[in-house]
Design an enzyme around this catalytic site. Structure first.
Site, PDB file in Angstrom:
ATOM      1  N   ASP A   1      47.586  -3.359  31.711  1.00  0.00           N
ATOM      2  CA  ASP A   1      46.769  -2.959  32.864  1.00  0.00           C
ATOM      3  C   ASP A   1      45.687  -4.009  33.154  1.00  0.00           C
ATOM      4  O   ASP A   1      44.861  -4.308  32.284  1.00  0.00           O
ATOM      5  CB  ASP A   1      46.142  -1.593  32.501  1.00  0.00           C
ATOM      6  CG  ASP A   1      45.539  -0.873  33.683  1.00  0.00           C
ATOM      7  OD1 ASP A   1      45.411  -1.487  34.750  1.00  0.00           O
ATOM      8  OD2 ASP A   1      45.183   0.316  33.519  1.00  0.00           O
TER       9      ASP A   1
ATOM     10  N   ASP B   1      45.809   4.215  41.562  1.00  0.00           N
ATOM     11  CA  ASP B   1      46.085   5.382  40.716  1.00  0.00           C
ATOM     12  C   ASP B   1      46.396   6.634  41.534  1.00  0.00           C
ATOM     13  O   ASP B   1      45.706   6.951  42.507  1.00  0.00           O
ATOM     14  CB  ASP B   1      44.874   5.712  39.833  1.00  0.00           C
ATOM     15  CG  ASP B   1      44.677   4.678  38.743  1.00  0.00           C
ATOM     16  OD1 ASP B   1      45.312   3.606  38.811  1.00  0.00           O
ATOM     17  OD2 ASP B   1      43.877   4.947  37.839  1.00  0.00           O
TER      18      ASP B   1
ATOM     19  N   GLY C   1      49.656  -2.996  42.374  1.00  0.00           N
ATOM     20  CA  GLY C   1      50.443  -3.469  43.506  1.00  0.00           C
ATOM     21  C   GLY C   1      49.846  -4.654  44.229  1.00  0.00           C
ATOM     22  O   GLY C   1      50.341  -5.059  45.289  1.00  0.00           O
TER      23      GLY C   1
END
Ligand code: GLA
Length: 518
Positions: free
Chosen positions: A281, A343, A322
């Site tokens: 992440d 999210d 993205g």
């Protein structure tokens, strides 16, 4: 205090000395809060959440900035009255990138002996206590970027030929997840029958790591996860696979230790524990590196390469919301799936917006390379059954990873019937991986269709509006030739296919999902 006074020189000196003494005793001394502060609060698992303030004191007024990981900071204001301190963030305009900051974070407490002892509320809805001590600007700012590797294409690791399925801790357990929760989820995947349907990855999200690495730089576990190897052995003994989470930045999104500068070492550690899946992440790395396709590809390639070098098959899940069209370069970086959006929240608006924005990029899905519109919220309580059926139908039509995000130990029969609808799971896992297409949009009704490997076509009649709608489907718009049979995949019953068109009443935010055999 008004520090201006006119009097003979000797007296001025005496009064000034007394005032200085008074000012410093009461904490009123000018500039005493000026500078950078490191606020640490315990997470209750041996780790500390660290945020920084930069304060300027003007009389009893305080202004400054709050720093999570973003070097731009968020404006702060406050007061020092006697030894009492109050600080609060000034929420940025709506639409700011840090949703946690849309409401003010407040800090109240005392300032004595150079330490602010504060209670904070508002950050992710929790109340935390901690101490702030003086620090330097360097400590408060993100580190300098590390050199990035030259880009080259990594080979396909051969994993997840159909979209990965499993469970992840974040949507329900968030920062509270423990070893026991993960074992319970593994048990539930097996006992509910989900594992048999393909839900085999048990993924620990953020908050498993310790703050400090060991003397050799090896990543360590916090007290919620006493023994990762033992946990992996347990998950494997149930016939399942274990996933873990990290970041290319020094800190994860919940401020736990990330892999910055330790990629190879961390990948080796994961392999030694028996990890099968890594969600990686961006988090704090976004404040260190530029956001360009090349930089993101290089950041992820670095870890992708490190994972492949371990020789252990590890699914690589990219999470950078993205940015920079990861569907165009994620596979080159060794990725098996890549988040395509921010999210998801357990709320119709969030799921609707994400789900229906994915159709145009569906053609990028390939075996082992999947668009990831984020994990499922089914069963978390923020949407009704029609909305969850829409969620599940959409994700299946999109060939999205099916990663349940609910508490599996308290699933209702309805939740099970949604997550475990075999016909809907089969759409998701269909080996032809044909992209879903938008057939028509009539007001709030959208009709999507996807051709299956067995020659059938699955059609979803979705109602995105806030009233029930009548939807009309021309059979000829989705299938060439005669319709042999039609089945309603949520009602589990055959549908009569007489005539050229089909009419259905679709509930608010609901779906009618049909499988049509030519
Ligand atoms: C980011 C990710 C989420 C979750 C959290 C954990 O917000 O997008 O899916 O992993 O971090 O902190």
């Amino acid at each position: 205090m008004n520090c201006k006074y006119v009097m003979p020189f000797q007296k001025v000196v005496t009064v000034a000395t007394v005032m200085l003494l008074f000012c410093s005793l009461t904490g009123h001394a000018q500039s005493s809060l000026n500078g950078y502060w490191d606020f640490r609060s315990s997470n209750g698992d041996g780790t500390y959440r660290e945020t920084f303030f930069q304060l300027e004191q003007n009389g009893d007024k305080l202004t400054g900035k709050w720093f999570g990981r973003d070097p731009n900071g968020v404006p702060m204001q406050g007061m020092l009255s006697g030894t009492n301190v109050h600080l609060e963030t000034v929420p940025p305009p709506s639409g700011a990138r840090t949703p946690a900051m849309s409401r003010p974070i407040t800090y109240d407490g005392t300032f004595t002996n150079g330490v602010m002892t504060l209670t904070s509320s508002g950050f992710r809805g929790t109340t935390i206590k901690g101490e702030a001590t003086k620090t330097t600007r360097e400590a408060a700012m993100p580190p300098a970027p590390l050199p990035l590797p030259a880009l080259h294409d990594l080979p396909d690791n051969g994993l997840v030929r159909t979209p990965p399925m499993g469970w992840n801790s974040w949507n329900k357990f968030a920062v509270k997840v423990t070893d026991a929760d993960v074992r319970a989820a593994a048990d539930e995947l097996v006992s509910s029958g989900m594992a048999k349907m393909g839900y085999i990855y048990v993924n620990i999200d953020d908050t498993w790591a310790a703050d400090e690495r060991d003397a050799n730089g090896n990543i360590k576990l916090n007290t919620k996860f006493p023994n990762m190897k033992a946990l992996a052995d347990y998950v494997h003994s149930r016939g399942l696979k274990l996933g873990i989470y990290s970041s290319p930045g020094p800190k994860t999104c919940a401020s736990y230790t990330g892999s910055f500068g330790h990629e190879v070492q961390d990948a080796k550690m994961y392999a030694s524990w028996g990890i099968d899946y890594l969600k990686y992440d961006l988090c704090s790395a976004r404040y260190i590196y530029k956001s360009t396709p090349e930089v993101h590809q290089a950041l992820y390639q670095k870890m992708g390469e490190a994972l492949q070098a371990t020789g252990r098959p590890i699914v690589f899940s990219l999470c950078q919301y993205g940015e920079n069209d990861p569907w165009k370069w994620g596979a080159k970086a060794g990725g098996n799936l890549w988040r395509t959006t921010g999210d998801i929240r357990d709320q119709w608006q969030s799921m609707d917006k994400i789900g229906f924005s994915q159709i145009d990029i569906a053609s990028y899905n390939k075996p082992g390379r999947w668009n990831d519109p984020d994990m499922l919220e089914v069963g978390n309580g923020g949407m009704n059954a029609d909305e969850y059926r829409t969620h599940m139908s959409l994700w299946a039509l999109l060939s999205a990873p099916l990663i349940a995000g609910n508490d599996l130990s308290s699933m209702s029969g309805e939740t099970k019937s949604i997550l475990m609808n075999p016909d809907v799971v089969a759409i998701d896992q269909d080996i032809a991986v044909n992209p879903v297409k938008r057939i028509t949009k009539q007001g709030d009704v959208e009709i999507l269709a996807r051709k299956m490997a067995d020659g059938s076509t699955v059609v979803g009649l979705f109602n995105r509006g806030s009233q029930p709608e009548d939807a009309t489907l021309e059979w000829s718009s989705v299938i060439a030739g005669k319709v042999a049979s039609v089945r309603d995949l949520w009602k589990h019953e055959p549908v009569a296919a007489n005539g050229a068109t089909y009419h259905a009443s679709v509930p608010t935010h609901g779906v009618v999902l049909l499988k049509i055999k030519p």
